[in-house]
Design a protein around this motif. Structure first.
Motif, short mmCIF file in Angstrom:
data_model
loop_
_atom_site.label_atom_id
_atom_site.label_comp_id
_atom_site.label_asym_id
_atom_site.label_seq_id
_atom_site.Cartn_x
_atom_site.Cartn_y
_atom_site.Cartn_z
N GLY A 145 9.50 10.64 -4.47
CA GLY A 145 8.24 11.05 -3.89
C GLY A 145 7.15 11.12 -4.94
N PRO A 146 5.97 11.53 -4.56
CA PRO A 146 5.64 12.33 -3.39
C PRO A 146 5.61 11.61 -2.04
CG PRO A 146 3.64 11.83 -4.64
CD PRO A 146 4.80 11.35 -5.46
N ALA A 147 5.62 10.27 -1.98
CA ALA A 147 5.61 9.60 -0.67
C ALA A 147 6.84 10.01 0.13
CB ALA A 147 5.60 8.08 -0.87
N THR B 69 0.87 -1.19 0.00
CA THR B 69 0.00 0.00 0.00
C THR B 69 0.90 1.23 0.00
OG1 THR B 69 -1.52 -1.24 1.38
CG2 THR B 69 -1.90 1.14 1.19
N CYS B 70 0.81 2.04 -1.06
CA CYS B 70 1.65 3.23 -1.15
C CYS B 70 1.36 4.17 0.01
CB CYS B 70 1.38 3.94 -2.48
SG CYS B 70 2.31 5.46 -2.67
N THR B 71 2.43 4.67 0.62
CA THR B 71 2.26 5.52 1.81
C THR B 71 1.86 6.95 1.45
OG1 THR B 71 4.64 5.95 1.77
CG2 THR B 71 3.87 4.17 3.22
N HIS B 72 1.73 7.25 0.15
CA HIS B 72 1.25 8.59 -0.21
C HIS B 72 -0.26 8.64 -0.04
CE1 HIS B 72 0.22 11.70 -3.48
NE2 HIS B 72 0.58 12.36 -2.39
N LEU B 73 -1.01 8.02 -0.94
CA LEU B 73 -2.47 8.08 -0.82
C LEU B 73 -3.12 6.71 -0.94
CD1 LEU B 73 -3.36 11.34 -2.83
CD2 LEU B 73 -3.28 11.06 -0.36
N GLY B 74 -2.32 5.64 -0.79
CA GLY B 74 -2.92 4.32 -0.63
C GLY B 74 -3.11 3.47 -1.87
N CYS B 75 -2.58 3.85 -3.03
CA CYS B 75 -2.65 2.95 -4.20
C CYS B 75 -1.74 1.74 -3.97
CB CYS B 75 -2.17 3.67 -5.46
SG CYS B 75 -3.31 4.92 -6.05
N GLU B 76 -1.88 0.73 -4.80
CA GLU B 76 -1.03 -0.47 -4.71
C GLU B 76 0.20 -0.30 -5.57
OE1 GLU B 76 -1.33 -3.84 -3.28
OE2 GLU B 76 -2.41 -2.50 -1.93
N HIS C 104 0.76 8.36 -8.53
CA HIS C 104 1.49 9.64 -8.66
C HIS C 104 2.99 9.43 -8.80
CE1 HIS C 104 -2.15 10.23 -6.11
NE2 HIS C 104 -2.43 11.00 -7.14
N GLY C 105 3.42 8.16 -8.97
CA GLY C 105 4.81 7.90 -9.34
C GLY C 105 5.79 7.73 -8.20
N SER C 106 5.32 7.60 -6.95
CA SER C 106 6.29 7.32 -5.88
C SER C 106 6.99 6.00 -6.18
CB SER C 106 5.59 7.18 -4.52
OG SER C 106 5.12 8.43 -4.11
N ARG C 107 8.26 5.91 -5.79
CA ARG C 107 9.02 4.68 -6.02
C ARG C 107 9.74 4.30 -4.73
NH1 ARG C 107 13.04 5.20 -9.70
NH2 ARG C 107 12.99 2.96 -10.02
#
Ligand code: FES
Length: 509
Positions: A499-501, A464-471, A486-489
Motif C-alpha cells: 500500500g497505501p493503494a 495510473t496508480c489507484t492511490h492518488l493517480g501517479c504513473e 508514495h511507494g504502492s507496488r
C-alpha cells in the motif's frame, strides 16, 4: 497462493516455503472480537501474541500469505545501533529523547530475547556486537562525533580503529549486547502459540476500509465481509487507511537491496554497517551448518530508479571484490518507510480516536523498533503505562525546521513525479517486449503498462496508480509496478503488493 514472478528470492521467506508454513482460512463471513490486528509482520504477530497472552480476544488479518511481507525481506539485525543516529537525535530532539530512543530499542531487543527463552524457540538468535565503520576521512570525523554521543547517553560501546573485515577502515563505533536472528522462524512459532491461546488468523483477507459506529470499529474486507472489534491495530507497514492522519504526506518509501553469498573465508562474528555512502551492511546467518554472508546496501526512492537490477549487481561486485564467493544463492530487496523526523509513528492513529492504533516508519530498523512498537501498542490497548508514548506519538509536533523542510522537499518530489510520469515519452511497441519483460507500451493509441510472461502471454494494465493517480513504473528486479509518489507496488497482473493503494491496477486486455 499466486507466485509473483521475480528476479529476487529472500533467504528468510524460503524457510517458510520449505517448511510449508501452515495456511490459515480466508475470512468468508462477518466475525467479531475484542481487538483486530491488521497485518502479520513483526508488529502484527508480536502484538497479537502479546495481547492473547494478556487474555484478550484477538483476530489477526493478513492480506496475502502470512510472513511474506516486509519482515521477510530484512537483514534481521536486532540492534539499537541505527548507523550514525544518536548525535543527530541529540541535535534534533535533545538528550532525553535520544536516551529514550536507545532504551526503547534495547527494551525491544530484550523483549524478543525473553520471548525466545520463554517459548524455547530455535530461531538462530545470537548475541552480537554491532559496528558502524568509516573508510573515508569525512566519515571518520562523524564516527568520533557519534562516539561522543554514546558517552553522553551512557551507551555501552567503544571507539575502534580496526575490525576483522577484509578491507581497511579509518574508525568504527561499536555497540555491545546486540543480536541477530531468523525472524520468520520466530514469528511462525509465535503464530502457533497465538492460535493455542485462542487467537484467530485469517489470511488472504485484504482490508479495504475501516468504519466506525456506536458498536465499535469494523475492518471492511475486499469481499465485503467485516471483522469488528473494540480496537483495531493497523500493522500493515504503510497505513492503508489514511483519512485523518495524512500519513502519505509524512512518510517516504525507500527501497534497498541484499545479496546472500556462500564464501570460502571464515566469517567473523559481529554485525557491520558503513557510515559512508553507498551503505554496505554485513552480517552472517546460519546456513545448513555453515555460514551465509548477507551484504546489504544501496537505496533509492521507490519507483524512482531506471535500473533496479544495477543495485543488486553493485552489491555482488562489492562482495566478490572482498570475499572468495562460491555462489549467490539469494538476493532480495526491501521497502522501508521514513518519517519526517526519522522517529517511528507508534500509537493512536489520530488524537480524535482512542480505539484505532498504528505503527509505521521504522526506516531500516524494523526488528528492534517493531518489537518496541508491539509492546507500546499492547500497553495502549490494555491501558498500561508506557514510557515511550510521547516520543513515538503519531500526533507529535513535527514543526521544527528540519521536519518542515523534509515535508516540503518530499511533497515537492511527489508533485514532480506526478507530472513527470504523465509526460514521460518512453513507450515500447508491444512486440518489443521479450518473455519476463515489462514496461510502458503503446496500446490502442494510448500509454499502458505491459508484462510478457514466460509463455509469451501479455498482461496489459492502466498504469495510473489507484492511490492518488501517479504513473507506476516497471521494476526490473522485482518484476513489479512501483509508484514513485508514495511507494504502492503492484504485481504483474496489477494486484496490490504494498500500500497505501488498496485497489488493483485496471486491466486493459
Ligand atoms: Fe500514492 Fe501511488 S502510492 S499515488
Amino acid at each position: 497462493m499466486k507466485k509473483i514472478p521475480t528476479n529476487s528470492k529472500s533467504y528468510w521467506t524460503e524457510y517458510v516455503d520449505r517448511k510449508e508454513a501452515p495456511s490459515y482460512p480466508q475470512a468468508v463471513k462477518d466475525d467479531e472480537t475484542e481487538i483486530v490486528v491488521i497485518g502479520a509482520g513483526i508488529v502484527g504477530v508480536l502484538s497479537a501474541y502479546e495481547l492473547a497472552k494478556r487474555g484478550r480476544k484477538v483476530i489477526l488479518l493478513e492480506a496475502d500469505r502470512i510472513l511474506y511481507g516486509t519482515t521477510g525481506h530484512t537483514t534481521a539485525k536486532i540492534t539499537a545501533q541505527h548507523g550514525l543516529f544518536y548525535d543527530e537525535l541529540i541535535q534534533k530532539h535533545g538528550e532525553e529523547a535520544a536516551r529514550l530512543y536507545y532504551e526503547a530499542n534495547m527494551n525491544g531487543l530484550n523483549y524478543l530475547r525473553q520471548i525466545i527463552e520463554d517459548e524455547a524457540i530455535d530461531c538462530d538468535f545470537s548475541e552480537q556486537t554491532a559496528y558502524t565503520y568509516a573508510v573515508t576521512d569525512e566519515y571518520d570525523e562523524k564516527i568520533k562525533t557519534e562516539f561522543k554521543a554514546y558517552e553522553k547517553l551512557g551507551i555501552d560501546g567503544e571507539l575502534l580503529t580496526e575490525l576483522p573485515l577484509p578491507f581497511p577502515i579509518k574508525s568504527a563505533v561499536s555497540m555491545n549486547g546486540q543480536a541477530q536472528f531468523h525472524p520468520l522462524k520466530l514469528l511462525s512459532n509465535l503464530l502457533v502459540s497465538f492460535v493455542q491461546m485462542g487467537g484467530v488468523i485469517y489470511e488472504q483477507s485484504p482490508v479495504k476500509d475501516i468504519k466506525e459506529d456506536e458498536s465499535g470499529l469494523h475492518a471492511i474486507l475486499e469481499n465485503g465481509h467485516q471483522i469488528s472489534g473494540k480496537n483495531i491495530i493497523i500493522a500493515t507497514h504503510y497505513p492503508f487507511y489514511d483519512i485523518k492522519g495524512l500519513y502519505f504526506s509524512r512518510l517516504h518509501p525507500i527501497r534497498s537491496y541484499i545479496v546472500a553469498a556462500t564464501v570460502e573465508e571464515e566469517l567473523p562474528d559481529g554485525m557491520y554497517i558503513s557510515a559512508d555512502k553507498p551503505t554496505r551492511s554485513l552480517r552472517y546467518t546460519e546456513y545448513d551448518g555453515k555460514k551465509l554472508l548477507l551484504v546489504g546496501g544501496e537505496s533509492h526512492k521507490t519507483g524512482q530508479s531506471d535500473d533496479e537490477l544495477s543495485y543488486l549487481t553493485a552489491l555482488q561486485t562489492f562482495t566478490s571484490d572482498h570475499f572468495t564467493v562460491s555462489d549467490f544463492p539469494y538476493r532480495w530487496s526491501a521497502q522501508d518507510l521514513v518519517t519526517l523526523d526519522k522517529l517511528p509513528y507508534i500509537g493512536q492513529y489520530s488524537s480524535s480516536n482512542d480505539c484505532l492504533f498504528l505503527a509505521t516508519g521504522f526506516a531500516k530498523w524494523g526488528m528492534s523498533n517493531g518489537a518496541a512498537a508491539a509492546r507500546l501498542l499492547c500497553d495502549l490497548v490494555t491501558n498500561q503505562e508506557n514510557p515511550y508514548v510521547e516520543l513515538f506519538s503519531p500526533s507529535r509536533s513535527e514543526t521544527n525546521l528540519q521536519s518542515a523542510s523534509t515535508f516540503v522537499k518530499e511533497n515537492a518530489n511527489v508533485a514532480k513525479e506526478m507530472i513527470k510520469g504523465k509526460v514521460s515519452p518512453d513507450q515500447l511497441e508491444l512486440d518489443e517486449l521479450k518473455p519476463n519483460e515489462g514496461g510502458h507500451v503503446k496500446f490502442k493509441g494510448k500509454r499502458a503498462g505491459a508484462y510478457r510472461d514466460e509463455d509469451g502471454s501479455l498482461c496489459i494494465l492502466d498504469t495510473t496508480c489507484t492511490h492518488l493517480g501517479c504513473e507506476v513504473r516497471w521494476n526490473s528486479a522485482e518484476r513489479s509496478w512501483d509508484c514513485p509518489c508514495h511507494g504502492s507496488r503492484f504485481d504483474t497482473t496489477g494486484e496490490v503488493i504494498e500500500g497505501p493503494a488498496v485497489e488493483s491496477l485496471k486491466k486493459l486486455n
